[in-house]
Design a protein around this motif. Sequence first.
Motif, PDB file in Angstrom:
ATOM      1  N   UNK A 154      16.626  37.423  65.128  1.00  0.00           N
ATOM      2  CA  UNK A 154      16.551  36.053  64.612  1.00  0.00           C
ATOM      3  C   UNK A 154      15.179  35.469  64.917  1.00  0.00           C
ATOM      4  N   UNK A 155      14.845  34.409  64.172  1.00  0.00           N
ATOM      5  CA  UNK A 155      13.517  33.820  64.366  1.00  0.00           C
ATOM      6  C   UNK A 155      13.391  33.135  65.716  1.00  0.00           C
ATOM      7  N   UNK A 156      14.523  32.845  66.374  1.00  0.00           N
ATOM      8  CA  UNK A 156      14.503  32.243  67.708  1.00  0.00           C
ATOM      9  C   UNK A 156      14.333  33.285  68.803  1.00  0.00           C
ATOM     10  N   UNK A 157      14.227  34.546  68.417  1.00  0.00           N
ATOM     11  CA  UNK A 157      14.032  35.609  69.399  1.00  0.00           C
ATOM     12  C   UNK A 157      15.291  36.342  69.782  1.00  0.00           C
ATOM     13  N   UNK A 158      16.427  35.961  69.190  1.00  0.00           N
ATOM     14  CA  UNK A 158      17.682  36.611  69.517  1.00  0.00           C
ATOM     15  C   UNK A 158      17.792  38.007  68.913  1.00  0.00           C
ATOM     16  N   UNK A 159      18.576  38.833  69.575  1.00  0.00           N
ATOM     17  CA  UNK A 159      18.840  40.188  69.088  1.00  0.00           C
ATOM     18  C   UNK A 159      20.266  40.225  68.548  1.00  0.00           C
ATOM     19  N   UNK A 160      20.407  40.518  67.274  1.00  0.00           N
ATOM     20  CA  UNK A 160      21.730  40.630  66.667  1.00  0.00           C
ATOM     21  C   UNK A 160      22.256  42.051  66.834  1.00  0.00           C
ATOM     22  N   UNK A 161      21.406  43.025  66.555  1.00  0.00           N
ATOM     23  CA  UNK A 161      21.836  44.416  66.685  1.00  0.00           C
ATOM     24  C   UNK A 161      20.613  45.319  66.763  1.00  0.00           C
ATOM     25  N   UNK A 162      20.737  46.382  67.534  1.00  0.00           N
ATOM     26  CA  UNK A 162      19.723  47.434  67.603  1.00  0.00           C
ATOM     27  C   UNK A 162      20.434  48.767  67.426  1.00  0.00           C
ATOM     28  N   UNK A 163      19.984  49.545  66.461  1.00  0.00           N
ATOM     29  CA  UNK A 163      20.523  50.880  66.242  1.00  0.00           C
ATOM     30  C   UNK A 163      19.395  51.877  66.478  1.00  0.00           C
ATOM     31  N   UNK A 164      19.460  52.619  67.552  1.00  0.00           N
ATOM     32  CA  UNK A 164      18.387  53.553  67.893  1.00  0.00           C
ATOM     33  C   UNK A 164      18.915  54.956  68.113  1.00  0.00           C
ATOM     34  N   UNK A 165      18.187  55.939  67.608  1.00  0.00           N
ATOM     35  CA  UNK A 165      18.641  57.331  67.689  1.00  0.00           C
ATOM     36  C   UNK A 165      17.472  58.265  67.954  1.00  0.00           C
ATOM     37  N   UNK A 166      17.672  59.173  68.894  1.00  0.00           N
ATOM     38  CA  UNK A 166      16.710  60.263  69.095  1.00  0.00           C
ATOM     39  C   UNK A 166      17.114  61.405  68.180  1.00  0.00           C
ATOM     40  N   UNK A 167      16.188  61.826  67.333  1.00  0.00           N
ATOM     41  CA  UNK A 167      16.504  62.905  66.402  1.00  0.00           C
ATOM     42  C   UNK A 167      16.335  64.275  67.041  1.00  0.00           C
ATOM     43  N   UNK A 168      15.501  64.341  68.079  1.00  0.00           N
ATOM     44  CA  UNK A 168      15.266  65.617  68.760  1.00  0.00           C
ATOM     45  C   UNK A 168      15.454  65.395  70.259  1.00  0.00           C
ATOM     46  N   UNK A 169      14.377  65.300  71.001  1.00  0.00           N
ATOM     47  CA  UNK A 169      14.482  65.034  72.435  1.00  0.00           C
ATOM     48  C   UNK A 169      14.703  63.537  72.665  1.00  0.00           C
ATOM     49  N   UNK A 170      15.359  63.168  73.770  1.00  0.00           N
ATOM     50  CA  UNK A 170      15.527  61.752  74.086  1.00  0.00           C
ATOM     51  C   UNK A 170      14.178  61.041  74.181  1.00  0.00           C
ATOM     52  N   UNK A 171      14.159  59.767  73.784  1.00  0.00           N
ATOM     53  CA  UNK A 171      12.923  59.009  73.934  1.00  0.00           C
ATOM     54  C   UNK A 171      13.039  58.099  75.152  1.00  0.00           C
ATOM     55  N   UNK A 172      11.903  57.644  75.634  1.00  0.00           N
ATOM     56  CA  UNK A 172      11.842  56.932  76.910  1.00  0.00           C
ATOM     57  C   UNK A 172      11.987  55.425  76.728  1.00  0.00           C
ATOM     58  N   UNK A 173      12.206  54.734  77.842  1.00  0.00           N
ATOM     59  CA  UNK A 173      12.268  53.270  77.793  1.00  0.00           C
ATOM     60  C   UNK A 173      10.946  52.668  77.340  1.00  0.00           C
ATOM     61  N   UNK A 174       9.775  53.160  77.833  1.00  0.00           N
ATOM     62  CA  UNK A 174       8.512  52.624  77.294  1.00  0.00           C
ATOM     63  C   UNK A 174       8.389  52.827  75.786  1.00  0.00           C
ATOM     64  N   UNK A 175       8.877  53.959  75.271  1.00  0.00           N
ATOM     65  CA  UNK A 175       8.874  54.164  73.821  1.00  0.00           C
ATOM     66  C   UNK A 175       9.723  53.101  73.136  1.00  0.00           C
ATOM     67  N   UNK A 176      10.900  52.853  73.683  1.00  0.00           N
ATOM     68  CA  UNK A 176      11.780  51.844  73.101  1.00  0.00           C
ATOM     69  C   UNK A 176      11.124  50.470  73.102  1.00  0.00           C
ATOM     70  N   UNK A 177      10.479  50.112  74.213  1.00  0.00           N
ATOM     71  CA  UNK A 177       9.828  48.803  74.295  1.00  0.00           C
ATOM     72  C   UNK A 177       8.675  48.702  73.307  1.00  0.00           C
ATOM     73  N   UNK A 178       7.996  49.815  73.035  1.00  0.00           N
ATOM     74  CA  UNK A 178       6.943  49.810  72.015  1.00  0.00           C
ATOM     75  C   UNK A 178       7.529  49.534  70.638  1.00  0.00           C
ATOM     76  N   UNK A 179       8.675  50.145  70.364  1.00  0.00           N
ATOM     77  CA  UNK A 179       9.331  49.908  69.081  1.00  0.00           C
ATOM     78  C   UNK A 179       9.811  48.464  68.974  1.00  0.00           C
ATOM     79  N   UNK A 180      10.351  47.937  70.062  1.00  0.00           N
ATOM     80  CA  UNK A 180      10.812  46.554  70.055  1.00  0.00           C
ATOM     81  C   UNK A 180       9.656  45.579  69.789  1.00  0.00           C
TER      82      UNK A 180
END
Length: 239
Positions: free
Chosen positions: A192-218
Amino acid sequence: MRLSGRTADALRDISFTTGFARHAEGSCLVRMGGTEVLCAASVEGRVPPFLRNSGQGWITAEYGMLPRATHTRGEREAARGRQSGRTQEIQRLIGRSLRAVVDRSRLGELTVTLDCDVLNADGGTRCAAITGAYVALALALRHLERMKVIARSPLTGQVAAVSCGIVAGAALLDLDYAEDSAADADANFVLTEAGGIVEVQGTAERAPFSEPDFLSLMALARAGCAQLFALQSATLEAA
């Protein structure tokens, strides 16, 4: 630089064409790169049985892809007699996303259905559908205000969605199909424009990804959605 010529943090070319479905109370054709989704809002003077006599309205969605929205023809789900699990998941996501920014007690016992039909698919169809459906919904609610059906719009904010992914070790915003199919990890962010998170759908297609990777995507998703919110607002002001 990506094959499309975009930088890692760049959205695809985006446009909203309002009034595309002339008979709908609100409509928007959203184009995000090669992905095109027609979003049409229809209003009915009733609610599902579980909301009768509650004073609350309902926002729901249906989603579908035309047979030649992709590079090969897909069978119509109506011909099969049932919807796929993917279709059901996406339309529920669209409905949840829109209800997150609506005060349904101000809508009264009305139902607004958002039909989201994919005309051309090049990745990110669910994100385009959510982003365009918000515009169609806002236009339908504006129509209800103008017709004195509701006293004021029940919208409490804006909602948009964008995909991000890790491709060849790099975090990228707004993946097209070629990037999505080659991604090591991908995620859809509904914000949302107020900064809220409604939903996050994240998937590793091969090896697991890291928390820093996730924060970069966010971080990419927040920046991308900020642009989408501005485009939504400009479109509604001009409509």
